[in-house]
Scaffold this active site. Structure first.
Site, PDB file in Angstrom:
ATOM      1  N   ASP A   1     -50.073  19.168 -34.301  1.00  0.00           N
ATOM      2  CA  ASP A   1     -50.298  18.440 -33.669  1.00  0.00           C
ATOM      3  C   ASP A   1     -49.885  17.064 -34.709  1.00  0.00           C
ATOM      4  OD1 ASP A   1     -51.086  20.118 -32.595  1.00  0.00           O
ATOM      5  OD2 ASP A   1     -52.363  18.988 -31.002  1.00  0.00           O
TER       6      ASP A   1
ATOM      7  N   LYS B   1     -46.058  17.370 -26.513  1.00  0.00           N
ATOM      8  CA  LYS B   1     -46.940  16.756 -26.416  1.00  0.00           C
ATOM      9  C   LYS B   1     -47.481  15.609 -25.799  1.00  0.00           C
ATOM     10  CE  LYS B   1     -52.530  16.358 -28.514  1.00  0.00           C
ATOM     11  NZ  LYS B   1     -53.585  16.138 -29.808  1.00  0.00           N
TER      12      LYS B   1
ATOM     13  N   LYS C   1     -48.663  20.720 -23.798  1.00  0.00           N
ATOM     14  CA  LYS C   1     -49.790  20.626 -23.302  1.00  0.00           C
ATOM     15  C   LYS C   1     -49.991  19.014 -23.306  1.00  0.00           C
ATOM     16  CE  LYS C   1     -53.786  19.293 -27.400  1.00  0.00           C
ATOM     17  NZ  LYS C   1     -53.853  19.850 -28.571  1.00  0.00           N
TER      18      LYS C   1
END
Length: 220
Positions: free
Chosen positions: A89, A151, A180
């Site tokens: 991430d 995300k 996400k």
């Protein structure tokens, strides 16, 4: 719905102890969460704790500001993968996006993705810092950079995920990338709302609470 399989069980606090990381992994094993998400310095410990289980190890790169050099992000990502990370991430360079230097943002993400190959790459947009148009543009860049997910948030800015942002992100990426939701998701009802509007994964430190709520409430 198997809510547990949507959850990246997360602990990114700077003060997290080794015992805290081991507890996180024990909880992930107990509830069969999709992954644990830890800082890169804790990847090896998580790998040892999870053993041969199928639970993924997610780590953060360029976290939480995104302003590090691309080279630093690449090194951190590759080193984490060598130690057992299976998902990365990374934080987008927010300042470059807000400067409308879209090429620099694209190159930053593209180079990290090229360096890690088939390893899943999620790009953290930090939606609290962006306008709706900037969220759309960030998602378009992530598509071009061949990321795997967009995300919402680091959880370290002024606010986290919002349903509005998830809807914008999902509408922009459609089926090209996954989405996400992370930051401030603390209960089962909220997590399910995010999934309903398009979230493919939930990043949360409250996964155990969510599972206990779900188990005790047959309406879910």
């Amino acid at each position: 719905m198997e809510l547990n399989r949507y959850i990246d069980h997360t602990l990114l606090s700077a003060s997290a102890t080794e015992a805290d990381i081991l507890k996180l992994c024990e909880e992930a094993l107990k509830y069969n969460f999709y992954s644990v998400c830890v800082n890169s310095g804790n990847v090896l410990l998580a790998k040892q704790a999870l053993g041969r289980s199928q639970i993924k190890i997610c780590t953060v790169v360029g976290f939480p500001l995104g302003a590090m050099s691309t080279e630093a992000k690449i090194y951190e990502a590759k080193n984490a993968i060598d130690q057992g990370a299976t998902e990365i991430d990374m934080v987008m360079n927010i300042g470059r996006l807000k400067s409308k230097n879209h090429l620099a943002v694209l190159k930053d993400i593209s180079k990290v993705k090229q360096a890690i190959g088939l390893t899943t790459l999620k790009v953290i947009l930090e939606i609290s810092e962006l306008s709706k148009n900037e969220i759309v543009k960030a998602c378009e860049i992530c598509i071009d950079a061949k990321a795997d997910f967009v995300k919402t948030s680091t959880g370290f800015s002024k606010s986290g995920a919002t349903l509005t942002a998830i809807k914008i992100m999902k509408k922009t990426v459609r089926n090209q990338l996954k989405v996400k939701a992370s930051g401030g998701i603390r209960d089962t009802e909220t997590a399910l709302k995010y999934i309903e509007v398009g979230a493919d994964r939930i990043g949360a430190s409250a996964g155990v609470t969510m599972m206990n709520n779900q188990l005790s409430n047959s309406s879910y």
